[in-house]
Every structure is written in C-alpha cells, then in structure tokens.
Design an enzyme around this catalytic site. Structure first.
Site, PDB file in Angstrom:
ATOM      1  N   GLY A 199       8.186   3.060  -1.305  1.00  0.00           N
ATOM      2  CA  GLY A 199       8.037   3.682  -2.619  1.00  0.00           C
ATOM      3  C   GLY A 199       6.603   4.140  -2.802  1.00  0.00           C
ATOM      4  N   ASP A 226       2.682   4.018  -5.215  1.00  0.00           N
ATOM      5  CA  ASP A 226       1.632   3.068  -5.576  1.00  0.00           C
ATOM      6  C   ASP A 226       2.077   2.127  -6.692  1.00  0.00           C
ATOM      7  OD1 ASP A 226      -0.030   4.244  -3.695  1.00  0.00           O
ATOM      8  OD2 ASP A 226      -0.917   5.636  -5.146  1.00  0.00           O
TER       9      ASP A 226
END
Length: 612
Positions: free
Chosen positions: A230, A232
């Site tokens: 995914g 940050d």
C-alpha cells in the site's frame, strides 16, 4: 552431441563429492545453459560463474571494424541469488550456437533434467531498480542437477538475515485501487524464495492497526517481519499498531514546559516577528537530555533508553523488519529507502534480507482544541508531519477520494489559491552546527547556509547505500539508545511566533514524483534529526516560486527570506487559532498543542538505501 532429441554433455567434469562436501570448496561442471549452449559452470564462495565451452558464433559483434564482446551475463554473486529450484525433464534451447555444433543444433531444442537459479541484477539506466533474472541449466544426469540445487540452497540457508516467514497486509483500495493486483504480481518472488507468507487483505480502515496492536509478542516473534502492500499512510497504520502498545519511552516536552526554559530579561515568554528567544538548557541534570522540567509536570524527557531497557521490545526490534511494496499515491518512504517506486524492486529487497535503519518521530498531541483538556495522544511518523498548507491539502483531499491519487493535485491547487496563513508559535531544540552539519536561516538577502563553527561550508552528503552519516561509530545499529545530539552542551531551545503558510517536519527527504529531490534533499534515514521547515507568510507569487523549486531536480527551496530550515531532535507547536489540522504521514491529526521528538534508527526496513 544430440541423440533422439536429447543432448549429451561433452567432457563431463562434474564432481559429485565436491558438491556435497562442507563449506564451499570450488566446484565445476559442464552443463547446458538455456538460450546459450554448453558452459562450464563454477561455484565458489562468491557465487556462480560460467564460460562457454567453445567460441560462439554470435559472441562478438563488429562496428566500423571494431569487435565488441557480448554483454551477456557470465556470473552472478551468491548475495544476488534468492532461489534455486529443480524443475523436471524438459526442453532447453540454444540461441547462441557453437561453431562445431552448428550443423547439429540449428532449429532444435534439447531435452535434459533442468534446474533454475533466480537472482537479481541492477538496471543499467536506473541503478536503484532491481531486475529479476532467471538462469536455467540442464544435464543428462538427474543426480547432478539435484546436487547443484542442494549445494546452492545449503549456501543460501546460511544467510540468516533472509526472511523465512512474513505477515503481509494488503490494502485493496490503496492508490489507484491496485493493492491486490500489486501483491499478485510480486507473490511468485516470495514463493520461489521459499518465504512463507500470511496474507491479510484489509476490509476496513484501522484493521491493520488493530491486528498489529492486539497480536502477542510471542506470535509476532514467529515472523521475521511485516510487509505492507500500500502507501505511506497504510504503512503508518501498521507502524503505529506495532509501536503504540510496545514502545515505553517518555514523551517530548509539551509547549507549556518551555515556559521554564525560554525567557528574556523582562520575563517575556515569546518574541514577536522573526526574533527568537533562547536560553541554554540546565546541564546539571545529566539524565534529562532535553529539558529540566518542574516536578509537577512529571517526566517528559526524550530518552529512548526506556526502549532499550524493555527487553521484550528490544529483542523483537533487533530482528524484526518492515517491508513496503509500493501501491500508494506518493510512496515517499519507498523512494527514500530503495531509490525506486517499483514493487518488484521492493519485493527483491525483502527476499534478499536487506536492512536499513529508519528514524521514527514520536508526535504527541497535548490538546486537540484551545478549550480541550490536556490529554496526550501519541502518533508515530516515518516520513513527515505538516501543518498549514499540508494539513489543508489532506483535509481538502478527503472530499474527493473518488478521484483517486489525482485528488491531491486538485486539492493542492485549491489550497494554494486560497493562500491561507496561520498564527502559531514554534519552539525547537537547536544543536551545535558541527553536529547538525548545515543550518538554513532566512535573512534580508534570502536564505543562505550558515556554518557557525567552521569558516568552510561542509559539503552536503546525500543519503545513499552504506551511508556514513546513518552509521556513525557511536551508534550501534538496531539499538535505540539515547540520541547523542540531545546531550550536547551547546544545545539550547529557541522559539518564534508569527504567521505561517506551513510548518513541516521531515524525518526523511520525502522524495516523490512531484518533488524529485524531496522536501529536504540531504535528509538522512537514520541520523537522529528532524528537519523543521517554517514557511512564513509571503506574497502569493513568492510562495509559487518556492513550490516550483521543490518540483525541480537540483532546486533550492530554502533560498528565500521567508523560509527557515532547522535540523533539530525535537520541536513544539501551539496554534493561535480555534482549529488546527496536521498531516502525519498522510493521515489527519487535529492538534492545537503538539510536540515531537525523533528516535534514531528505531525500526529496520527491508531495504538498503538508494544507489548513487
């Protein structure tokens, strides 16, 4: 020679005993390499190398009478190999034909027992990008192939830094909603490397945090690390789930604590405008590296000794690593730790067991609104925390989630056009410039580099593989001991109040596709510093000029009189308004009063830093 669709290896030199014998004696054997032909394969402690048994027809090329050797690989280091697998009996192809065999092999495949060696090589154009490679060898003898596979796997098993069991969190809606597809693309790499994976595809916000915070340390110890597929913000969720219940460390000072530290001769607490008040810290308390707080405020000393004294957390942290396979909107952490926003590159860093240490900022909200009671709320950040412009962008972007990653461009444009500034008060701990290396401050001619202790300006050192700044001799990798910069005798607190377009604190450089050098080009992954960036109120055109410098490779976004840049281990913030929104690693964090400190090299990532 070829016989009934099979091919006999000429001059077989395999020595089975040497393949089975203990620590790496050199082994050599004639094998058939797919798409090459017959080669002499050699194995030693450095890795594999091979050489064609006979000169090859297309092994050289000629241009203007000059002969050039083929650039085909002829070796691979053991450190670049992540798997060796026996396949079965099947076809191999010879695309480069030896002169003596040309009449026998043109247009023919050969059948042999086969095994494949999986490894990596660096992209010639982008050195930070890893490219998976596969070499398939063949031999008529089944045992010969199996012995080579066993020998290679035995050597790979000695590399204890490589993971064997991982927990993987996949954010299906991250970035452009390609989280699951990204994982499916890299999953075969883990399968070939014999890395077990427990995959959790999240179904709701906060699920990864709940799993990481509730899992027992005993169960967590059964894994070598956790991988986030995914962006940050998703990694931040996992990181906070890991640290929040486990890291026992005193909090940084609250803004109100500085009342006892920063006063001018008339008892005033804050100087208006750009003037900063300062006072040396009380050095009589050696156990208080940041400040000497009054007893009634309790202990809020920034000292990661507490983490080191927690044996369970320390043992877990020393061996535990995080991995990030980028599937987000900006992927700044991956860009800074691997140099590439490529999921394959990140997956290869993980299976090869790379390690880099990463600073983590502890961000504490003391009050959510001016009228709120003091209730500390802790968040951890691996890349950035920002207020003003940065908080407004993340707030605005939440209205347009249906737009995907483009919502940040749209929201950024809208916020820029509004050009709002905010009254606030910022305090920061200043350290000796010999330790912080560079300090940027605004003046009438614009911002310039100031070196206080040396007449010569030190050269900027960009964070790279085997960075000397991130691995100083006085810091033991993986041990979160006291930040050495907090104990310097020259440390002093400064604070200023004014109107700011933004207040930002970068843990790392925050490189991304919009800012190729990042917010701070020479920020390091593990040097124990935050980069505090104060953008004061200024004309619209000047602010646009500043932003364009951020978007340029080689730009200087600090070369403006309205910009201040301070390297600091800690800072405090108090808003003068009724509403205050921070952006912490891409997530909303309302905070009227806030303070932060950095823990040097608190966690480890499956990465090695960007290549030059």
């Amino acid at each position: 020679m070829e016989r009934d669709g099979n091919y006999d290896i000429a001059g077989d030199k395999c020595q089975p005993d040497s393949l089975l014998g203990g620590e790496p004696a050199t082994s050599s054997c004639n094998l058939f390499l797919d798409h090459v032909g017959e080669v002499t394969l050699t194995f030693n402690s450095d890795g594999l190398s091979w050489e064609a048994v006979e000169p090859l027809v297309n092994d050289t090329s000629t241009c203007l009478g000059i002969k050039y050797l083929s650039n085909a690989a002829t070796e691979i280091k053991l450190s670049d190999i992540y798997a060796a697998e026996f396949i079965d009996y099947g076809l191999l192809h010879s695309s480069r034909i030896s002169r003596s065999m040309k009449h026998l092999l043109i247009g023919h495949d050969v059948k042999m027992y086969r095994f494949s060696v999986y490894g990596v090589q660096r992209n010639e154009i982008q050195p930070s990008r890893l490219v998976p490679v596969k070499y398939t060898f063949g031999h008529n003898n089944l045992q010969t192939c199996q012995m080579w596979v066993n020998r290679l796997n035995s050597s790979l098993n000695l590399k204890v830094e490589r993971p064997q069991n991982l927990m993987v969190f996949v954010h299906p809606r991250s970035g452009k909603g390609l989280g699951c597809r990204t994982w499916e693309a890299v999953a075969p790499i883990f399968s070939h490397a014999k890395v077990k994976t427990k995959v959790v595809v999240t179904e709701r916000p906060g699920q990864a945090f709940d799993v990481m915070s509730s899992i027992t340390d005993r169960e967590l110890n059964s894994y070598d690390g956790v991988v986030a597929v995914g962006g940050d913000g998703f990694f931040n969720e996992i990181l906070n789930g890991f640290l929040s219940p486990r890291l026992k460390a005193p909090m940084p000072p609250a803004p109100s604590d500085l009342v006892h530290l920063v006063k001018d001769s008339y008892g005033s607490l804050v100087h208006d405008g750009n003037e900063a008040a300062e006072e040396s810290t009380d050095q009589s308390e050696e156990q208080s590296p940041l400040i000497s707080c009054p007893e009634q405020n309790g202990s809020r000393i920034s000292n990661s000794d507490s983490a080191a004294r927690d044996p369970d957390f320390q043992i877990l942290k020393e061996r535990f690593r995080f991995g990030i396979i980028p599937a987000g909107s900006t992927d700044a952490i991956v860009m800074c730790t691997t140099g590439s926003r490529d999921p394959i590159t990140s997956a290869l860093h993980i299976v090869l067991g790379k390690r880099v240490h990463l600073d983590i900022a502890q961000v504490v909200r003391w009050k959510e609104t001016p009228k709120s009671a003091v209730e500390p709320c802790v968040r951890y950040a691996a890349s950035f925390a920002g207020y003003g412009f940065y908080g407004d962008v993340i707030t605005e972007s939440e209205k347009y989630r249906w737009m995907g990653p483009k919502r940040y461009d749209y929201a950024g444009t809208m916020v820029f056009l509004r050009h709002r500034s905010y009254e606030a008060e910022v305090g920061y701990l200043e350290v000796d410039s010999d330790r912080s290396n560079l300090t940027f401050k605004g003046n009438n001619q614009g911002s310039r580099v100031q070196e206080k202790s040396s007449p010569c300006k030190p050269e900027r050192r960009i964070c790279r593989v085997n960075c000397e700044v991130c691995m100083p001799s006085h810091v033991t990798p993986g041990i979160s001991g006291p930040n050495p910069y907090l104990r310097t005798e020259n440390a002093k607190w400064k604070r200023c109040r004014g109107r700011f377009l933004s207040v930002g604190a970068a843990v790392i450089s925050c490189r991304n596709e919009k800012a190729p050098d990042g917010l701070v080009a020479d920020a390091h992954l593990s040097d124990g510093f935050l980069h505090l960036i104060l953008i004061k109120d200024c004309p619209h055109a000047y602010y646009l000029w500043h932003l364009t410098q951020l978007a340029r490779r080689g730009g200087n976004p600090f070369n403006f009189k309205f910009v201040e840049h301070h390297k600091t281990p800690a800072f405090t913030f108090t808003s003068s308004g009724n509403e205050s929104i921070w952006n912490v690693d891409g997530e909303l964090f309302p905070a009227h009063q806030l303070s932060a400190q950095v823990f040097c090299g608190l966690v480890s990532l499956f990465a090695s830093g960007p290549e030059v």
